[in-house]
Motif scaffolding. Structure first.
Motif, mmCIF file in Angstrom:
data_model
loop_
_atom_site.group_PDB
_atom_site.id
_atom_site.type_symbol
_atom_site.label_atom_id
_atom_site.label_comp_id
_atom_site.label_asym_id
_atom_site.label_seq_id
_atom_site.Cartn_x
_atom_site.Cartn_y
_atom_site.Cartn_z
ATOM 1 N N CYS A 3 0.931 -1.142 -0.148
ATOM 2 C CA CYS A 3 0.086 -0.029 0.177
ATOM 3 C C CYS A 3 0.741 1.219 -0.158
ATOM 4 O O CYS A 3 1.938 1.323 0.898
ATOM 5 C CB CYS A 3 -0.943 0.044 1.203
ATOM 6 S SG CYS A 3 -1.962 1.493 1.224
ATOM 7 N N CYS A 6 -0.713 6.704 1.104
ATOM 8 C CA CYS A 6 -0.852 7.912 1.788
ATOM 9 C C CYS A 6 0.658 8.395 2.296
ATOM 10 O O CYS A 6 1.664 7.684 1.907
ATOM 11 C CB CYS A 6 -1.661 7.775 3.103
ATOM 12 S SG CYS A 6 -0.659 7.026 4.540
ATOM 13 N N THR A 9 3.741 6.182 4.186
ATOM 14 C CA THR A 9 3.937 4.968 3.494
ATOM 15 C C THR A 9 5.322 4.799 3.925
ATOM 16 O O THR A 9 6.323 5.435 3.863
ATOM 17 C CB THR A 9 3.738 4.975 2.154
ATOM 18 O OG1 THR A 9 3.678 3.707 1.738
ATOM 19 C CG2 THR A 9 4.737 5.779 1.387
ATOM 20 N N CYS A 15 4.149 0.415 2.088
ATOM 21 C CA CYS A 15 4.041 -0.437 3.591
ATOM 22 C C CYS A 15 3.826 -1.856 2.935
ATOM 23 O O CYS A 15 2.895 -2.391 2.164
ATOM 24 C CB CYS A 15 2.736 -0.258 4.257
ATOM 25 S SG CYS A 15 2.929 1.541 4.829
ATOM 26 N N GLY A 19 0.959 -1.616 7.769
ATOM 27 C CA GLY A 19 0.792 -0.236 7.439
ATOM 28 C C GLY A 19 1.330 0.762 8.613
ATOM 29 O O GLY A 19 1.148 0.111 9.863
ATOM 30 N N ARG A 20 1.907 1.714 8.369
ATOM 31 C CA ARG A 20 2.288 2.771 9.361
ATOM 32 C C ARG A 20 1.105 3.177 10.124
ATOM 33 O O ARG A 20 1.069 3.604 11.217
ATOM 34 C CB ARG A 20 3.011 3.830 8.612
ATOM 35 C CG ARG A 20 4.494 3.701 8.400
ATOM 36 C CD ARG A 20 5.305 4.306 9.586
ATOM 37 N NE ARG A 20 6.850 4.053 9.487
ATOM 38 C CZ ARG A 20 7.576 4.329 8.608
ATOM 39 N NH1 ARG A 20 7.168 5.503 8.067
ATOM 40 N NH2 ARG A 20 8.644 4.214 8.575
ATOM 41 N N CYS A 21 -0.153 3.051 9.383
ATOM 42 C CA CYS A 21 -1.407 3.629 9.808
ATOM 43 C C CYS A 21 -1.782 2.503 10.825
ATOM 44 O O CYS A 21 -3.272 2.859 11.755
ATOM 45 C CB CYS A 21 -2.261 4.177 8.766
ATOM 46 S SG CYS A 21 -2.461 2.451 7.979
ATOM 47 N N THR A 71 -7.423 5.864 3.544
ATOM 48 C CA THR A 71 -6.773 5.658 5.034
ATOM 49 C C THR A 71 -7.493 6.093 6.217
ATOM 50 O O THR A 71 -8.166 7.207 6.226
ATOM 51 C CB THR A 71 -5.405 6.825 4.796
ATOM 52 O OG1 THR A 71 -4.669 6.444 3.486
ATOM 53 C CG2 THR A 71 -4.567 6.739 6.110
HETATM 54 FE FE1 SF4 Z 1 -1.582 2.529 3.106
HETATM 55 FE FE2 SF4 Z 1 -1.777 2.711 5.900
HETATM 56 FE FE3 SF4 Z 1 0.828 2.464 4.768
HETATM 57 FE FE4 SF4 Z 1 -0.641 4.806 4.193
HETATM 58 S S1 SF4 Z 1 0.333 4.022 6.279
HETATM 59 S S2 SF4 Z 1 0.324 3.684 2.768
HETATM 60 S S3 SF4 Z 1 -2.720 3.862 4.143
HETATM 61 S S4 SF4 Z 1 -0.743 0.841 4.766
#
Ligand code: SF4
Ligand code: SF3
Length: 427
Positions: A3, A6, A9, A15, A19-21, A71
């Motif tokens: 992914c 956003c 990343t 990612c 995910g960092r999220c 996101t």
């Molecule tokens: Fe995707 Fe989340 Fe990584 Fe952003 S932080 S690129 S939404 S996985």
């Protein structure tokens, strides 16, 4: 997972582990699944819209589904499975809407034997799924002496009475989209690609290749506002094809035709002369494993009926499978969107035999390549259909968690060896 949608990343590139999220692998994959299924729905919805059909609930679902993949909105795998099933339900509506539009505009298909091979005269080869485009072209070709041939997913057009009535609709050249680079080279005609699947064109036919609407490749001429004059003029400029020896291929089994056979089908099932129905269809792909589909159909016992649709059927639709007391063993229901015909037929058979969908002697073997097939798969899952086989490979965006849900709830399996699969299914 992958992914990069956003700014958070990982390493500024993507990612891939988590995910960092906070998004986890399974959630990322289920979001991808939802996006792919929505792409398939959008294709059918687009064609229905072209024919003046709209359903607000479909557009609402597409908006909601896309928003769910933004996101930091939805981290719940169970909800994303539910959204996948809802997408399947939405696709069912869309296919129904498109089928109704096709029948209202072009009549309900009736079985026809289509001539395969070149006939004397200048020609146009039309591929893709857009029947409205074909109708407009046929109208404009009348009286020009230009013969219009179908290719790949356009073959079922011959079954529609309001398309078949045009003298310019001459026959079929080639098979599924996978042979287009050879067929487009071999036949010196002008070519119209109305929808997917277009492949990167070869130079030797780029000057006689026309696309329309959303289909684009650099250097090909784009047809605008259904004005096919440049395409027709090109065909005339190229000159006539030579007459070939012709064969035939059958298509056009609409729901009404098959239901008119229902009493006979019931009798044959009760007398054990039809043991099982198979729906074997979906997309073609150049993957060598697609050989399975020919072997599978060829090896099915003679007391089985095979329903087929979409371009995967070219793997076996040249086989002469005969009939069971007048009921042809191989029935071509049409394009991929005609999965709705198979579904309506299955539900009608449930009424006929007073049973549930999974109690019908019906096995579905789905070949898949692009995202409309993914949408059809989720429609069948939404309907609760179990024991389906898919291939030639499992969708790459599944992981074990998602696969386990599909196996545990639906007993979905990957095609393996055709003879072993048949043995297992027939018991
Ligand atoms: Fe995707 Fe989340 Fe990584 Fe952003 S932080 S690129 S939404 S996985
Ligand atoms: Fe075929 Fe592309 Fe999918 Fe309509 S033309 S089924 S692959």
């Amino acid at each position: 997972m992958f992914c990069y949608q956003c700014s958070q990343t990982a390493k500024g590139t993507g990612c891939t582990v988590m995910g960092r999220c906070g998004k986890k692998d399974t959630v990322a994959r289920l979001q991808d699944n939802l996006i792919f299924v929505m792409k398939g729905i959008s294709a059918y919805n687009y064609h229905a819209n072209e024919l003046g059909r709209k359903d607000e609930s479909v557009d609402e679902f597409l908006t909601k589904g896309l928003y769910s993949t933004l996101t930091n909105v939805n981290f719940d795998p169970e909800d994303l499975i539910s959204l996948g099933l809802k997408a399947g339900e939405t696709n069912l509506k869309v296919m129904k809407m498109l089928k109704e539009a096709h029948i209202d505009n072009f009549g309900e298909p009736v079985p026809v034997d289509v001539k395969v091979g070149a006939q004397l005269g200048p020609g146009i080869l039309v591929t893709g799924h857009d029947l409205k485009a074909l109708e407009e072209l046929l109208k404009q070709c009348e009286g020009t002496g230009v013969k219009v041939y179908t290719h790949s997913e356009m073959l079922p057009a011959h079954g529609y009475p309001e398309l078949n009535k045009y003298e310019s609709l001459a026959g079929q050249l080639g098979g599924s989209y996978t042979d287009q680079r050879k067929i487009f080279s071999d036949y010196n005609v002008s070519i119209l690609v109305t929808t997917n699947c277009i492949m990167p064109p070869k130079e030797d036919y780029i000057d006689r290749l026309f696309t329309m609407d959303l289909v684009k490749v650099p250097e090909a001429t784009v047809i605008k506002d259904y004005n096919f004059k440049p395409l027709i003029n090109k065909a005339i400029e190229i000159g006539p094809l030579k007459q070939e020896e012709l064969t035939t291929i059958s298509t056009g089994y609409g729901l009404s035709t098959i239901l008119s056979l229902a009493p006979k089908i019931k009798e044959l099932v009760e007398e054990d002369k039809i043991k099982r129905f198979f729906l074997v269809g979906g997309c073609d792909t150049p993957n060598p494993k697609m050989r399975y589909y020919r072997d599978f159909v060829q090896n099915l016992p003679e007391d089985t009926i095979i329903l087929t649709l979409a371009c995967g059927k070219y793997r076996f639709n040249d086989l002469d499978l005969g009939d069971i007391e007048g009921i042809p063993r191989l029935l071509d229901l049409g394009q991929c969107n005609d999965a709705i015909v198979a579904i309506d037929l299955a539900l009608a058979l449930c009424d006929l035999f007073d049973c549930e969908l999974n109690d019908l002697p019906l096995t579905i073997v789905l070949s898949w390549m692009e995202q409309k097939a993914a949408a059809i798969l989720w429609t069948l899952l939404y309907l609760g259909k179990k024991d389906m086989l898919i291939g030639p490979i499992l969708p790459a965006w599944l992981n074990n968690d998602i696969l386990n849900v599909l196996i545990n709830n639906y007993n979905l399996s990957l095609i393996s060896d055709s003879e072993a699969d048949i043995k297992r299914i027939m018991g």
